[in-house]
Design a protein around this motif. Sequence first.
Motif, PDB file in Angstrom:
ATOM      1  N   ALA A 129      14.596  44.844 -40.888  1.00  0.00           N
ATOM      2  CA  ALA A 129      15.451  44.781 -42.087  1.00  0.00           C
ATOM      3  C   ALA A 129      15.106  45.905 -43.059  1.00  0.00           C
ATOM      4  O   ALA A 129      15.994  46.560 -43.624  1.00  0.00           O
ATOM      5  CB  ALA A 129      15.302  43.420 -42.760  1.00  0.00           C
ATOM      6  N   HIS A 130      13.813  46.144 -43.254  1.00  0.00           N
ATOM      7  CA  HIS A 130      13.374  47.202 -44.170  1.00  0.00           C
ATOM      8  C   HIS A 130      13.759  48.589 -43.647  1.00  0.00           C
ATOM      9  O   HIS A 130      14.278  49.425 -44.401  1.00  0.00           O
ATOM     10  CB  HIS A 130      11.869  47.105 -44.365  1.00  0.00           C
ATOM     11  CG  HIS A 130      11.285  48.212 -45.188  1.00  0.00           C
ATOM     12  ND1 HIS A 130      11.501  48.331 -46.542  1.00  0.00           N
ATOM     13  CD2 HIS A 130      10.491  49.265 -44.828  1.00  0.00           C
ATOM     14  CE1 HIS A 130      10.869  49.404 -47.000  1.00  0.00           C
ATOM     15  NE2 HIS A 130      10.250  49.980 -45.981  1.00  0.00           N
TER      16      HIS A 130
ATOM     17  N   ALA B 219      20.119  43.810 -46.083  1.00  0.00           N
ATOM     18  CA  ALA B 219      19.855  42.938 -47.236  1.00  0.00           C
ATOM     19  C   ALA B 219      19.600  41.498 -46.804  1.00  0.00           C
ATOM     20  O   ALA B 219      20.234  40.558 -47.294  1.00  0.00           O
ATOM     21  CB  ALA B 219      21.016  42.994 -48.213  1.00  0.00           C
ATOM     22  N   ALA B 220      18.686  41.301 -45.878  1.00  0.00           N
ATOM     23  CA  ALA B 220      18.350  39.950 -45.420  1.00  0.00           C
ATOM     24  C   ALA B 220      17.449  39.280 -46.441  1.00  0.00           C
ATOM     25  O   ALA B 220      16.451  39.849 -46.867  1.00  0.00           O
ATOM     26  CB  ALA B 220      17.668  40.019 -44.056  1.00  0.00           C
TER      27      ALA B 220
ATOM     28  N   GLY C   5       7.397  45.364 -45.565  1.00  0.00           N
ATOM     29  CA  GLY C   5       8.310  46.089 -46.448  1.00  0.00           C
ATOM     30  C   GLY C   5       9.220  45.248 -47.304  1.00  0.00           C
ATOM     31  O   GLY C   5      10.127  45.797 -47.948  1.00  0.00           O
ATOM     32  N   SER C   6       9.017  43.936 -47.372  1.00  0.00           N
ATOM     33  CA  SER C   6       9.893  43.078 -48.166  1.00  0.00           C
ATOM     34  C   SER C   6       9.360  42.889 -49.573  1.00  0.00           C
ATOM     35  O   SER C   6       8.147  42.911 -49.805  1.00  0.00           O
ATOM     36  CB  SER C   6      10.044  41.706 -47.507  1.00  0.00           C
ATOM     37  OG  SER C   6      10.781  41.791 -46.313  1.00  0.00           O
ATOM     38  N   GLU C   7      10.279  42.672 -50.504  1.00  0.00           N
ATOM     39  CA  GLU C   7       9.906  42.209 -51.829  1.00  0.00           C
ATOM     40  C   GLU C   7       9.625  40.716 -51.737  1.00  0.00           C
ATOM     41  O   GLU C   7      10.338  39.976 -51.050  1.00  0.00           O
ATOM     42  CB  GLU C   7      11.036  42.470 -52.828  1.00  0.00           C
ATOM     43  CG  GLU C   7      11.373  43.947 -53.001  1.00  0.00           C
ATOM     44  CD  GLU C   7      12.505  44.160 -53.986  1.00  0.00           C
ATOM     45  OE1 GLU C   7      12.670  43.310 -54.895  1.00  0.00           O
ATOM     46  OE2 GLU C   7      13.239  45.150 -53.845  1.00  0.00           O
TER      47      GLU C   7
ATOM     48  N   ALA D  71      17.878  44.886 -51.063  1.00  0.00           N
ATOM     49  CA  ALA D  71      16.626  45.011 -50.318  1.00  0.00           C
ATOM     50  C   ALA D  71      16.278  43.667 -49.679  1.00  0.00           C
ATOM     51  O   ALA D  71      16.626  42.611 -50.214  1.00  0.00           O
ATOM     52  CB  ALA D  71      15.501  45.444 -51.248  1.00  0.00           C
ATOM     53  N   PRO D  72      15.581  43.685 -48.536  1.00  0.00           N
ATOM     54  CA  PRO D  72      15.112  42.420 -47.966  1.00  0.00           C
ATOM     55  C   PRO D  72      14.110  41.756 -48.908  1.00  0.00           C
ATOM     56  O   PRO D  72      13.235  42.415 -49.474  1.00  0.00           O
ATOM     57  CB  PRO D  72      14.458  42.826 -46.640  1.00  0.00           C
ATOM     58  CG  PRO D  72      14.222  44.291 -46.735  1.00  0.00           C
ATOM     59  CD  PRO D  72      15.234  44.839 -47.679  1.00  0.00           C
TER      60      PRO D  72
END
Length: 500
Positions: A413-414, A419-420, A464-466, A484-485
């Motif tokens: 996703a990143h 936008a998962a 890489g996710s928030e 963003a994911p």
Amino acid sequence: MKASQIFSDFLKKNHLYPIFGNPGTTEIPMLSSVEDYVLTLHDSISVAMADAYAQFSGRPSVVNLHSLPGISNSMAFITSAARNHSPVIITAGQQDRRHLYYDPLLSGDQLGMVSNYVKYAYEVRRPEEIPLAMKRAYNIAMTPPFGPTFVSFPMDIMDETADPIETNVAGHSLAALTEDEVREIMERVNSAKRVALIFGSEIDAYGAMEDARNFAHSLNVPVYVEPWAQASSYYKDDLYVQDLPPAFSAMNRILEPYDLILFIGSDVFVYPYTGEDPQFMDRSIFISTQSGHYVGETYFSDPSSFLRAAVKYARKKEWIKPNRFPEKLVYEDIIAKVHRHLKGYTAVDEAVTASGSVRKYFADGPKTYFTSRGGPLGWGDAAAVSVAMLKKKTIGIIGDGAFMYTPQSLWTAHKYGIAAKFIVLRNNGYNILRSYSRTYGYGVEDREFLKFNFNIEKIAEGFGSEVRNYEAESDLEWINEGDAPKVLVLDVDNQIPDLF
């Protein structure tokens, strides 16, 4: 033309990009001309992504696996694709045929490994037949009942040149009954005093949600949804009663008053054994393209064709009070709150303990809910990412145990800017197993092998996710924002739920 270009041209011509996969040396020759490849960090993730992508799009998707090791890594999700009736075309490289006698590294009986779980398995013998093999894989995958197919590509063939045998894909996914058959079924429906409708996941797969509602309201009869539906099956309107529980003892009590039960695009999925066989089959008619576990009278038809033909014969009945079964919903207040803030989202559900609650709130319209009937955990992470490729507003609602099977999905996703969004329900245990143990007296519900504790926040950040921990409802607005994911970790109580 080089064989690799023949392969790529077929994908492009028939709108089969992107390919989901994790390649190895045996796949490099076949990928040398490929234009759109979505990389995953584990072979199995690519299969789960393709499965959900195919379900949401309604068209075949393509997977690329790394010969025998990649197929072996992916068998759990290949069986899931089969159980989900997803039209996935699985491809894999094969070792160079000129030294197969010596059993070189990465070689093996690929067709034998997958043949029990796909509708078609073939190994390409000549470069010019690549379009024919892929066309057949496509058409069979999209012939009801839908399901995965498999094509193997030896390395040496993909380096050869040939004039391809040109062909066009023209799949037709509908399967209709004759008008006389429809009329005969509806005569029985109209003459019955107490009728119940059971709608299933094929309603969503064939885009028949409005048809289902029109048909139900033309009859004015109670509507149930099949047990453990893998997709949306019906709008939650005033005719909807409840989802059937996945146990024959409960189904028997709910369906006992009806003298005719019409299952449309649905099955009788069961999970716990309750000591009873189905007692409603002699009063049941099944209309489906799937080869489900039907003991009653069966007709092979997609639900859309049947409903559109049958509605003109439907006669409205006097409303009867339906039987209900107490629903055992876990974390319902939490899921209801999530739904209030994320209306319009499609939910990918692998919050196994809370799945009943997720279905109750999100499965209310076309393409609003997806889960897997295959059983292996980890499907939900990958599926949420691929569905988010097609619909930006997608939320994966995942249990912490399930989340840890394929968190590498967040990296994909990143990498591709998908936008998962994820809500991870953290209860630090396999609570469905703890509930099963307590209910049936096995006595292991408090054993340590059913408990765990993960630092999901650091894992998600590493890919890489928030990430946030849930503290207030404003966090649900946060996860709704941006492209963003994101992962929202929501700690829930670890009390053993009453599920069985």
